[in-house]
Design a protein around this motif. Sequence first.
Motif: not given
Length: 301
Positions: A275-301
Motif C-alpha cells: 500500500i502507498w499514497r496515490r499522491d506520493n510522487e517522491s523519487p524514492p517511492l517511485q524507485q521502490f515501486l519500480s523495484s518491486v515490479s522487477a522483483a515480482l513481475p506478476w504484480t505490475p504497477f
Amino acid sequence: MLTLKHYELLTTLAEELHFGRAAQRLGVSQPQLTQALKQMEEVVGTRLFDRTKRRVELAAAGALLLPDARAVVRHARQAEEVALRAGRGLTGRLSLGYIGTVAYNGVLTEILSHFHARATQLDLQLVLMDLDRQFPEVAAGNLDAGIVRLPFPNLPPELNSRVIHREALWIALPTAHPLAGQERLELSQFDGADFIATHLPPNTGFAAAMDQACAHAGIKTNIVHRSPQFASIISLVAAGLGVAVVPESLHRVQIPGAVCRPLSDVTVTAEIALIWRRDNESPPLQQFLSSVSAALPWTPF
C-alpha cells in the motif's frame, strides 16, 4: 497554539506510555512534561491521555491526533536532515512498514534485495508494524509504503493497494495431538476444537481468510486465545492451548511442541499487498515501486 514541541511530546509519550521515560527522551524534567501536556490538553480542549498512578494510556482524542502529530514531527525532522543527507551523498529516504510473516515467506527478502541493488544511495527505514496500524500511518504520510494483509475494511481512499503474494493456509497443532502424525489434514477434522487466532476482526487480514476457510469447511471454532503475532500463536499451540490456522510460511518457524500441516480441503489463500499514497510522487517511492515490479513481475504497477 500547538507547537512542534507539543507534537513531539504527544508522539514520545504515546510510544513510552511512561512519564519518566518520555521526559528522559525529551530532555526535560517530569514536572515540565506534565505541565506541557496539561497546556496541550487545554489548547485542544480535551484529555489526550488517561493516566493513573499505575499506568498511562492514550485517550480517544490522543489516538485520533497521533498520526497527524507523527506527520508534523516527521516533516520537521526531514527539513532538518536535508542538508545532512546532501552532505552524506544520500539522494532520499524511504520508510517501509511490514508485517512479521513476510520475513518468513521470502517476500521481504526478494523485494529488499532488488531494491538495495538499484538504490544503494537511498536511506531505507524498515518498521515492523501490525497491519491495522500501517494503514493510518501510510495514509498520514508517516510511512511511504507498507506491506500488509488484505482485506482491510474502510480502506482509506487516498491509498493504492496491489496484491504481491498469496499464501496457502495450514493448521498448527501440538505435537501431542492425535492428528499430529499425519502429513496432510482437513480443516473439517477440527470442528468444535479450541482455536488460537489473531487479534483482528473476521473481516480483516488473515482473520478474514481463516473465517472464510472455516465457513467453507462447515466448522465452528471455539476461539480461546488471541495474539497479534503468529510466532506467539505457535507458542500457545505448543503449550497445548489449542490449534491454529496459520500462513504456510509458519512451518519454517521451528518451535518445540508444535507442528504445521497443509490442509487438503482449503483453497482459500491469504493475500499480502503493498500500500502507498496515490499522491506520493517522491523519487524514492517511485524507485521502490519500480523495484518491486522487477522483483515480482506478476504484480505490475
